[in-house]
Design a protein around this motif. Structure first.
Motif, short mmCIF file in Angstrom:
data_model
loop_
_atom_site.label_atom_id
_atom_site.label_comp_id
_atom_site.label_asym_id
_atom_site.label_seq_id
_atom_site.Cartn_x
_atom_site.Cartn_y
_atom_site.Cartn_z
N TYR A 153 0.83 -1.21 0.00
CA TYR A 153 0.00 0.00 0.00
C TYR A 153 0.86 1.26 0.00
O TYR A 153 0.71 2.14 -0.85
CB TYR A 153 -0.91 -0.02 1.23
CG TYR A 153 -1.85 1.15 1.37
CD1 TYR A 153 -3.11 1.14 0.76
CD2 TYR A 153 -1.52 2.26 2.14
CE1 TYR A 153 -3.99 2.20 0.90
CE2 TYR A 153 -2.40 3.32 2.29
CZ TYR A 153 -3.63 3.29 1.67
OH TYR A 153 -4.49 4.34 1.82
N ASP A 431 -5.70 0.25 -5.36
CA ASP A 431 -6.53 -0.24 -4.26
C ASP A 431 -7.87 -0.77 -4.78
O ASP A 431 -8.35 -1.83 -4.34
CB ASP A 431 -6.78 0.89 -3.26
CG ASP A 431 -5.49 1.50 -2.73
OD1 ASP A 431 -4.45 0.83 -2.83
OD2 ASP A 431 -5.54 2.64 -2.24
N GLU A 434 -7.47 -4.14 -6.52
CA GLU A 434 -7.41 -5.30 -5.62
C GLU A 434 -8.77 -5.62 -5.02
O GLU A 434 -9.06 -6.79 -4.74
CB GLU A 434 -6.37 -5.04 -4.54
CG GLU A 434 -4.96 -5.12 -5.08
CD GLU A 434 -3.90 -4.98 -4.02
OE1 GLU A 434 -2.77 -5.40 -4.28
OE2 GLU A 434 -4.19 -4.43 -2.94
N ILE A 520 -12.43 3.56 0.55
CA ILE A 520 -11.29 2.69 0.87
C ILE A 520 -10.27 3.46 1.70
O ILE A 520 -9.56 4.33 1.20
CB ILE A 520 -10.64 2.12 -0.39
CG1 ILE A 520 -11.63 1.27 -1.18
CG2 ILE A 520 -9.42 1.28 -0.03
CD1 ILE A 520 -11.05 0.63 -2.42
N LYS A 522 -6.93 3.20 4.60
CA LYS A 522 -5.74 2.36 4.72
C LYS A 522 -6.09 1.06 5.44
O LYS A 522 -5.62 -0.03 5.06
CB LYS A 522 -4.65 3.11 5.49
CG LYS A 522 -3.36 2.32 5.63
CD LYS A 522 -2.29 3.14 6.31
CE LYS A 522 -0.99 2.34 6.43
NZ LYS A 522 0.09 3.12 7.09
N HIS A 525 -7.97 -1.27 3.14
CA HIS A 525 -7.08 -1.87 2.15
C HIS A 525 -6.26 -3.00 2.76
O HIS A 525 -6.05 -4.05 2.11
CB HIS A 525 -6.13 -0.81 1.58
CG HIS A 525 -5.15 -1.36 0.59
ND1 HIS A 525 -3.85 -1.65 0.93
CD2 HIS A 525 -5.29 -1.72 -0.71
CE1 HIS A 525 -3.22 -2.14 -0.13
NE2 HIS A 525 -4.07 -2.19 -1.12
N ARG A 529 -6.09 -6.89 1.37
CA ARG A 529 -4.86 -7.63 1.08
C ARG A 529 -4.76 -8.90 1.91
O ARG A 529 -4.28 -9.94 1.44
CB ARG A 529 -3.64 -6.75 1.34
CG ARG A 529 -3.37 -5.73 0.25
CD ARG A 529 -1.91 -5.35 0.22
NE ARG A 529 -1.07 -6.49 -0.12
CZ ARG A 529 0.23 -6.56 0.16
NH1 ARG A 529 0.83 -5.57 0.78
NH2 ARG A 529 0.93 -7.62 -0.18
#
Length: 543
Positions: A153, A431, A434, A520, A522, A525, A529
Motif C-alpha cells: 500500500y 486499491d 485489488e 477505501i 488504509k 485496504h 490484502r
C-alpha cells in the motif's frame, strides 16, 4: 493448523523506482506542452479561429473514446515472455514521438486563408487522432505497471510519488526549454514551436526506452538480463561523457544556448539512466508470478469487463475525483498563456515563468504529500491541497494588471493542489483493482487504467474545447502570422478570467465532495490484502 501468511512486503529498489518514474517523462512532456501551448499555437501561430482550434482535440477524443478501454483490454490479454505491458511500451514509443512532432508543424496548403484554415484543421485532426492512439499504446500500459511491480500500500504511494515527481519535473523542463527557445527566436513563432516539439520528442524517446529496457514485470522475463543491463549502463555512462564533451564543443563554436542546454540535459539524463542500469539488483518478489495471472484462461468479453469495472463503486469515486482534478488542471493550464499575456499585459517569455511557479511548487510538495498521506491518509491530504488551490483560483479572478507579485503568489498556492491532484487519484487506483480482484478472482488492471487514461485525455480535450469556444463567443481576435498580436476586446478578457477561476473552482469542489465519500481507507485496504493472501495461500495448498 497452519496460519495464513501475512501479505509480503514488496519493497522496490531505488533504481527501479527511478526507472519507473522516468517512464512518465515522455507522456508528461508531451501532455504538458500540449495543454500549455497547443491552443495558443493554433490561434497565434497557425492562425486558426479559436472556435475551430478548440474543436480539433474534441473531435480527436470522440474518435478516441473507445480506444483507451480497448487498448486496456488488449494489454490485459497480451501474453509474452516480457509480460503484458512492457511490449506495448516498447513498440509504441517511436510512433508516439514521430506523431507528436508532427503536431507542431504548420504546412501551407493554399494562399486562400479560408481554404488553408480548413486544410490545416483536417491535418491537425488527423495528427491528433494518431497521437491519441500512440499515447494510449504507451501510457496506458505504463500506468498499469504500478500493481505489476508491488502490492504494498505505502510502496505504491512511494512509487507514484517518483512517477509524478518525474512527471512534474519534465513539465518544468518543457517550460524551461520553451522559455529558452522563445528568447532565442523571438521573431519566428513557427520555428519556436517546431524546435520545442523536436527537443521534447528526443527526450520522450530516450526516457521511454530507459523505462522499458530497465523494468521487469512480476513473474516475467526482463528484456535484458542483469549482465546485459550492466553493460548497457556503461555504454550510457560513456555517452553521458560524450555529451559533456559536446557541451564544451558547442560553447567553443558559440552556437545558440538552446543546444548547449539540450546537451547538458542529455548528459544528466544519460548519466542517471546509466546508474539505474548498473545498480540493478534482482528483486525477489518480481520473480514470482501473480496467482491471478492465468495465461491459459479464456478472456472475459469486453462488455463484461466494463460491467465489472463500473460495478466497482470505489472506482467510480476515483474516476470522478480524477476527472474533476484533471479538468481543473487542464482548464487553468490552457487559459494561462492568454491570462498572462492578454489580461496581465506581460510579454510572451513571462508565461513560462508563471507556469514554472505552479509546477515547481507541485514538484517540491509531491514528496511532502506522499509522506503525509502515509500518516493521515490520502483523503485528508487531498482535502488540504485542493482547498488551498481553490483559494488561489478565486484570487486569480480578482487579480488586476500590474499585480505580478500577487500572480506568482497565487501560482505557488495553486501548486499545492496540483501536487495532490497528480498523486492521490493515481495512488487510489491499485486499491480498487485489488478490491475487484477480491470480488472476482481476476486482475484487470488494463480496463481500470484504460478509463483513467481516457479521462486524462478527455480532460485535456474538454478544457481546450471549452476555452476555444468561450474565446470565440467572446469575440477573441486570433493573430495573423507575421503581424503584431491584436488588442483583445473587454468581452474576451472577461471570458479569460472566467475560464481561469470559476470553471476550475467548480470542478475542484466536485472533486472534494467525491473524495469525502471515497470508501477505501488504509485499514480497509489492509483487510483486502489479508483476504487476498489467505485465498492465494489456500489455492496453493489445494493445488
Amino acid at each position: 493448523m497452519t496460519q495464513p501468511l501475512k501479505p509480503q512486503a514488496e519493497k522496490l529498489n531505488l533504481t527501479t523506482k527511478i526507472a519507473f518514474g522516468a517512464g512518465d517523462i515522455g507522456p508528461a512532456l508531451t501532455a504538458n506542452v500540449l495543454v500549455f501551448f497547443l491552443l495558443y499555437f493554433f490561434t497565434q501561430v497557425a492562425g486558426l479561429p479559436p472556435g475551430l482550434a478548440g474543436s480539433i482535440l474534441m473531435i480527436g477524443k470522440i474518435a478516441d473514446a473507445v480506444n483507451d478501454p480497448v487498448v486496456g483490454m488488449m494489454s490485459d490479454r497480451t501474453r509474452t515472455k516480457w509480460g503484458r505491458r512492457i511490449p506495448w511500451m516498447l513498440w509504441g514509443t517511436l510512433p508516439f514521438v514521430i506523431v507528436f512532432f508532427g503536431q507542431w508543424l504548420v504546412p501551407h496548403f493554399s494562399d486562400v486563408d479560408a481554404i488553408n484554415d480548413w486544410f490545416l484543421f483536417g491535418y491537425y485532426v488527423v495528427m491528433g487522432i494518431l497521437f491519441n492512439l500512440a499515447y494510449t499504446a504507451v501510457n496506458l500500459p505504463y500506468a498499469a505497471l504500478t500493481p505489476e511491480l508491488t502490492q504494498d500500500y505505502n510502496e505504491r504511494t512511494s512509487l507514484n510519488s517518483f512517477r509524478f515527481s518525474f512527471s512534474i519535473g519534465s513539465s518544468i523542463f518543457s517550460l524551461i526549454v520553451a522559455r529558452i527557445v522563445f528568447q532565442a527566436y523571438p521573431d519566428n513563432p513557427a520555428k519556436q514551436y517546431w524546435i520545442l516539439g523536436l527537443v521534447c520528442s528526443i527526450f520522450a524517446l530516450l526516457t521511454l526506452l530507459w523505462c522499458t529496457l530497465r523494468l521487469q514485470e512480476k513473474g516475467r522475463e526482463a528484456i535484458f538480463n542483469n549482465a546485459q543491463r550492466i553493460a548497457l549502463g556503461y555504454i550510457l555512462a560513456g555517452l553521458s561523457g560524450l555529451s559533456v564533451l559536446g557541451v564544451i564543443v558547442l560553447q567553443w563554436l558559440q552556437v545558440g544556448f538552446v543546444w548547449i542546454f539540450v546537451a547538458i540535459a542529455l548528459a544528466i539524463l544519460l548519466g542517471v539512466s546509466a546508474f539505474t542500469f548498473i545498480q540493478s539488483p534482482t528483486e525477489e518478489h518480481l520473480l514470482v508470478a501473480h496467482p491471478s495471472h492465468d495465461d491459459g484462461e479464456a478472456p472475459v468479453p469486453f462488455k463484461e469487463q466494463l460491467k465489472i469495472a463500473f460495478n466497482n463503486k470505489p472506482f467510480l469515486y476515483v474516476i470522478g475525483i480524477y476527472l474533476a482534478s484533471w479538468l481543473a488542471i487542464q482548464l487553468t493550464a490552457s487559459i494561462l498563456p492568454y491570462f498572462v499575456i492578454s489580461w496581465m499585459g506581460l510579454p510572451d517569455a513571462m508565461f513560462p515563468n508563471a507556469a514554472l511557479a505552479v509546477q515547481g511548487t507541485a514538484l517540491i510538495l509531491l514528496f511532502v504529500a506522499s509522506a503525509f498521506s502515509k500518516k493521515v491518509g490520502k483523503k485528508k491530504v487531498y482535502f488540504a491541497g485542493v482547498s488551498i488551490w481553490i483559494l488561489a483560483q478565486v484570487g486569480l479572478f480578482f487579480l488586476q494588471p500590474g499585480q505580478v507579485g500577487l500572480m506568482f503568489f497565487f501560482a505557488v498556492m495553486a501548486g499545492c493542489g496540483v501536487a495532490v491532484s497528480y498523486l492521490i487519484p493515481w495512488s487510489m487506483v491499485p486499491d480498487v483493482i485489488e478490491l475487484d480482484e477480491l470480488n472476482t478472482g481476476k486482475r484487470r488492471e488494463g480496463v481500470f487504467y484504460g478509463f483513467m487514461v481516457l479521462l486524462q485525455k478527455m480532460g485535456l480535450a474538454i478544457s481546450l474545447f471549452l476555452v476555444g469556444q468561450a474565446l470565440s463567443w467572446a469575440g477573441f481576435v486570433e493573430s495573423v502570422a507575421g503581424e503584431t498580436p491584436p488588442i483583445q476586446p473587454d468581452s474576451a478578457l472577461f471570458a479569460i478570467r472566467v475560464a481561469i477561476a470559476p470553471l476550475p473552482t467548480l470542478a475542484l469542489i466536485i472533486g472534494l465532495v467525491l473524495a469525502y465519500f471515497y470508501p477505501i481507507t488504509k485499514e480497509y485496504h489492509e483487510e483486502i490484502r489479508l483476504k487476498l493472501t489467505e485465498r492465494n495461500n489456500k489455492q496453493i495448498v489445494d493445488s
